[in-house]
Design a protein around this motif. Structure first.
Motif, mmCIF file in Angstrom:
data_model
loop_
_atom_site.group_PDB
_atom_site.id
_atom_site.type_symbol
_atom_site.label_atom_id
_atom_site.label_comp_id
_atom_site.label_asym_id
_atom_site.label_seq_id
_atom_site.Cartn_x
_atom_site.Cartn_y
_atom_site.Cartn_z
ATOM 1 N N PRO A 12 0.555 -1.311 0.284
ATOM 2 C CA PRO A 12 0.245 -0.433 0.085
ATOM 3 C C PRO A 12 0.721 1.472 0.081
ATOM 4 O O PRO A 12 2.208 1.244 0.472
ATOM 5 C CB PRO A 12 -0.844 -0.299 1.171
ATOM 6 C CG PRO A 12 -0.511 -1.745 1.803
ATOM 7 C CD PRO A 12 1.271 -1.669 1.323
ATOM 8 N N ILE A 13 0.189 2.264 -0.801
ATOM 9 C CA ILE A 13 0.843 3.380 -0.322
ATOM 10 C C ILE A 13 0.223 4.710 -0.060
ATOM 11 O O ILE A 13 -0.894 4.300 0.354
ATOM 12 C CB ILE A 13 1.134 4.383 -1.826
ATOM 13 C CG1 ILE A 13 1.806 5.613 -1.546
ATOM 14 C CG2 ILE A 13 -0.436 4.464 -3.006
ATOM 15 C CD1 ILE A 13 2.659 6.061 -2.979
ATOM 16 N N ALA A 14 1.198 5.345 0.946
ATOM 17 C CA ALA A 14 -0.025 5.814 2.342
ATOM 18 C C ALA A 14 0.463 7.064 2.020
ATOM 19 O O ALA A 14 2.533 7.802 1.725
ATOM 20 C CB ALA A 14 0.443 4.940 3.874
ATOM 21 N N ARG A 15 -0.248 8.303 3.364
ATOM 22 C CA ARG A 15 0.438 9.848 3.758
ATOM 23 C C ARG A 15 0.407 9.510 4.765
ATOM 24 O O ARG A 15 0.015 9.011 5.292
ATOM 25 C CB ARG A 15 -0.626 10.339 3.352
ATOM 26 C CG ARG A 15 0.221 12.042 3.087
ATOM 27 C CD ARG A 15 -0.565 13.224 2.763
ATOM 28 N NE ARG A 15 -0.326 12.935 1.176
ATOM 29 C CZ ARG A 15 -0.724 12.582 0.370
ATOM 30 N NH1 ARG A 15 -1.908 12.468 0.447
ATOM 31 N NH2 ARG A 15 -0.315 12.902 -1.330
ATOM 32 N N GLU A 47 2.334 16.095 -3.029
ATOM 33 C CA GLU A 47 3.501 15.056 -3.317
ATOM 34 C C GLU A 47 4.302 14.984 -1.470
ATOM 35 O O GLU A 47 5.186 13.858 -1.743
ATOM 36 C CB GLU A 47 4.576 15.295 -4.733
ATOM 37 C CG GLU A 47 3.764 15.927 -5.823
ATOM 38 C CD GLU A 47 4.723 15.987 -7.061
ATOM 39 O OE1 GLU A 47 6.533 15.890 -6.074
ATOM 40 O OE2 GLU A 47 4.311 15.977 -7.989
ATOM 41 N N LYS A 48 4.248 15.480 -1.000
ATOM 42 C CA LYS A 48 4.577 15.279 0.670
ATOM 43 C C LYS A 48 3.979 13.698 1.083
ATOM 44 O O LYS A 48 3.254 13.958 1.420
ATOM 45 C CB LYS A 48 3.773 16.321 0.911
ATOM 46 C CG LYS A 48 4.815 18.001 0.739
ATOM 47 C CD LYS A 48 4.368 19.555 0.774
ATOM 48 C CE LYS A 48 4.752 20.134 0.452
ATOM 49 N NZ LYS A 48 4.565 21.447 1.226
ATOM 50 N N LYS A 72 4.897 -0.772 10.335
ATOM 51 C CA LYS A 72 6.481 -0.387 9.683
ATOM 52 C C LYS A 72 6.003 0.933 8.504
ATOM 53 O O LYS A 72 5.779 0.375 7.318
ATOM 54 C CB LYS A 72 7.607 -0.485 9.735
ATOM 55 C CG LYS A 72 8.583 -1.522 10.978
ATOM 56 C CD LYS A 72 9.520 -2.013 10.516
ATOM 57 C CE LYS A 72 10.696 -2.326 12.030
ATOM 58 N NZ LYS A 72 11.450 -3.220 11.176
ATOM 59 N N CYS A 73 6.442 2.532 8.196
ATOM 60 C CA CYS A 73 6.164 2.494 7.257
ATOM 61 C C CYS A 73 8.219 3.715 6.419
ATOM 62 O O CYS A 73 8.317 3.678 7.184
ATOM 63 C CB CYS A 73 5.553 3.879 6.859
ATOM 64 S SG CYS A 73 3.691 3.539 7.296
ATOM 65 N N PHE A 74 8.409 2.963 4.855
ATOM 66 C CA PHE A 74 9.205 4.057 4.395
ATOM 67 C C PHE A 74 9.076 5.047 3.282
ATOM 68 O O PHE A 74 8.032 4.321 2.877
ATOM 69 C CB PHE A 74 10.353 2.657 3.596
ATOM 70 C CG PHE A 74 11.162 1.437 4.609
ATOM 71 C CD1 PHE A 74 12.498 1.725 5.315
ATOM 72 C CD2 PHE A 74 10.245 0.392 5.398
ATOM 73 C CE1 PHE A 74 13.205 1.017 6.103
ATOM 74 C CE2 PHE A 74 10.940 -0.270 6.310
ATOM 75 C CZ PHE A 74 12.043 0.299 7.179
ATOM 76 N N PRO A 75 9.892 5.837 3.601
ATOM 77 C CA PRO A 75 9.442 7.335 3.195
ATOM 78 C C PRO A 75 9.951 6.791 1.035
ATOM 79 O O PRO A 75 10.796 5.936 0.658
ATOM 80 C CB PRO A 75 10.468 8.463 3.150
ATOM 81 C CG PRO A 75 10.165 8.125 5.270
ATOM 82 C CD PRO A 75 10.730 6.563 4.997
ATOM 83 N N LEU A 76 8.635 7.471 0.694
ATOM 84 C CA LEU A 76 8.763 7.322 -0.947
ATOM 85 C C LEU A 76 9.247 9.064 -1.213
ATOM 86 O O LEU A 76 8.374 9.897 -0.922
ATOM 87 C CB LEU A 76 8.018 6.769 -1.372
ATOM 88 C CG LEU A 76 7.881 5.772 -1.572
ATOM 89 C CD1 LEU A 76 6.201 4.457 -1.579
ATOM 90 C CD2 LEU A 76 8.747 4.669 -1.775
ATOM 91 N N GLU A 77 10.089 9.102 -2.721
ATOM 92 C CA GLU A 77 10.122 10.168 -2.277
ATOM 93 C C GLU A 77 9.461 10.572 -4.858
ATOM 94 O O GLU A 77 9.670 9.649 -5.231
ATOM 95 C CB GLU A 77 11.478 10.905 -2.451
ATOM 96 C CG GLU A 77 11.688 11.544 -1.353
ATOM 97 C CD GLU A 77 12.841 11.950 -1.155
ATOM 98 O OE1 GLU A 77 13.552 12.439 -2.154
ATOM 99 O OE2 GLU A 77 13.595 12.422 -0.468
ATOM 100 N N LEU A 90 8.594 6.606 -7.901
ATOM 101 C CA LEU A 90 8.510 7.315 -7.210
ATOM 102 C C LEU A 90 9.725 6.741 -5.820
ATOM 103 O O LEU A 90 10.609 5.140 -7.009
ATOM 104 C CB LEU A 90 7.672 6.921 -5.708
ATOM 105 C CG LEU A 90 6.234 7.487 -5.684
ATOM 106 C CD1 LEU A 90 5.605 6.496 -6.187
ATOM 107 C CD2 LEU A 90 5.574 8.131 -4.615
ATOM 108 N N LYS A 91 10.630 7.060 -5.544
ATOM 109 C CA LYS A 91 12.200 6.212 -5.202
ATOM 110 C C LYS A 91 12.087 6.222 -3.777
ATOM 111 O O LYS A 91 11.688 7.127 -3.463
ATOM 112 C CB LYS A 91 13.359 7.758 -5.769
ATOM 113 C CG LYS A 91 14.520 7.282 -5.112
ATOM 114 C CD LYS A 91 15.397 8.074 -6.139
ATOM 115 C CE LYS A 91 16.962 6.993 -5.538
ATOM 116 N NZ LYS A 91 17.038 6.434 -5.172
ATOM 117 N N SER A 92 12.843 5.021 -3.402
ATOM 118 C CA SER A 92 13.225 5.055 -1.650
ATOM 119 C C SER A 92 14.533 4.959 -2.174
ATOM 120 O O SER A 92 15.216 5.260 -2.183
ATOM 121 C CB SER A 92 12.594 4.139 -1.241
ATOM 122 O OG SER A 92 13.507 2.969 -1.799
#
Length: 215
Positions: A12-15, A47-48, A72-77, A90-92
């Motif tokens: 899943p992608i999350a904010r 995008e934040k 656990k969540c890992f940030p994406l840009e 998106l890049k991790s």
């Protein structure tokens, strides 16, 4: 089919919202190390504070515990954003990559079966990785901003959380689920957050060749 490690490819992608997160849709790991892909409309122009949410499975064959809330969540840009093709790359900070080779819809025939993986109800907070099999109902060109794009129509009713789901055929990534067909002028009525005009047994997926061009 590479199903044994699909739980390590599709997330899943999350904010991130303070100490919590809000699930948005589906994102999958690409063959380019550290890069993920989802549908552009999933992030809704914001995008934040994006992240992938890790599951606790080794394989999709396990019972998924829906009571676990602390994950656990890992940030994406956002690395690349294409609203015309509805693709977001998106890049991790990691270096993991998928074994799914990125291909296209060219070799698929109408009537053949494809497999998709996603999180159908994640927009309601339900994090369950789900496999669905669907037959290709049609191959179509859809024009947007003067560009004609290759799509397939799948004989399946999709849910909002599946936007960004990978479409797999012969162990290759051939497309990405975009969503249900919405006729022009639809959207006047909403029942439980759903436009009734989208409640039909077909959905669209765009060719993965456009993803490959962005990686």
């Amino acid at each position: 089919m590479i199903f044994s490690d699909i739980s390590k490819i599709v997330f899943p992608i999350a904010r991130i919202e303070g100490h919590n997160f809000s699930l948005l849709g589906t994102v999958f790991l690409s063959e380019k190390p550290g890069y993920f892909v989802s549908a552009a409309h999933v992030i809704a122009g914001n995008e934040k504070k994006l992240a992938i949410v890790l599951n606790d499975m080794e394989t999709i064959q396990e019972f998924q515990d829906t009571s676990i809330n602390n994950r656990k969540c890992f940030p994406l840009e956002v690395a690349e954003f294409d609203p015309i093709h509805d693709i977001c790359v998106l890049k991790s900070s990691g270096s993991a990559s998928s074994r799914l080779i990125t291909s296209s819809l060219d070799s698929i025939k109408v009537g053949e079966e494809v497999v998709l993986f996603g999180y159908p109800h994640c927009n309601y907070g339900r994090m369950v990785l789900t496999q669905q099999n669907a037959n290709v109902g049609a191959k179509v060109l859809i024009e947007r901003a003067g560009i004609k794009m290759k799509n397939i129509v799948l004989n399946i009713q999709s849910r909002p959380g599946q936007s960004g789901s990978p479409i797999i055929y012969n162990n290759m990534l051939v497309g990405m689920l975009i969503g249900s067909y919405v006729p022009k002028g639809a959207g006047g009525i909403s029942l439980g957050g759903i436009d009734p005009m989208t409640l039909h047994q077909t959905t669209h997926a765009i060719s993965a060749e456009y993803i490959k061009e962005m990686l």
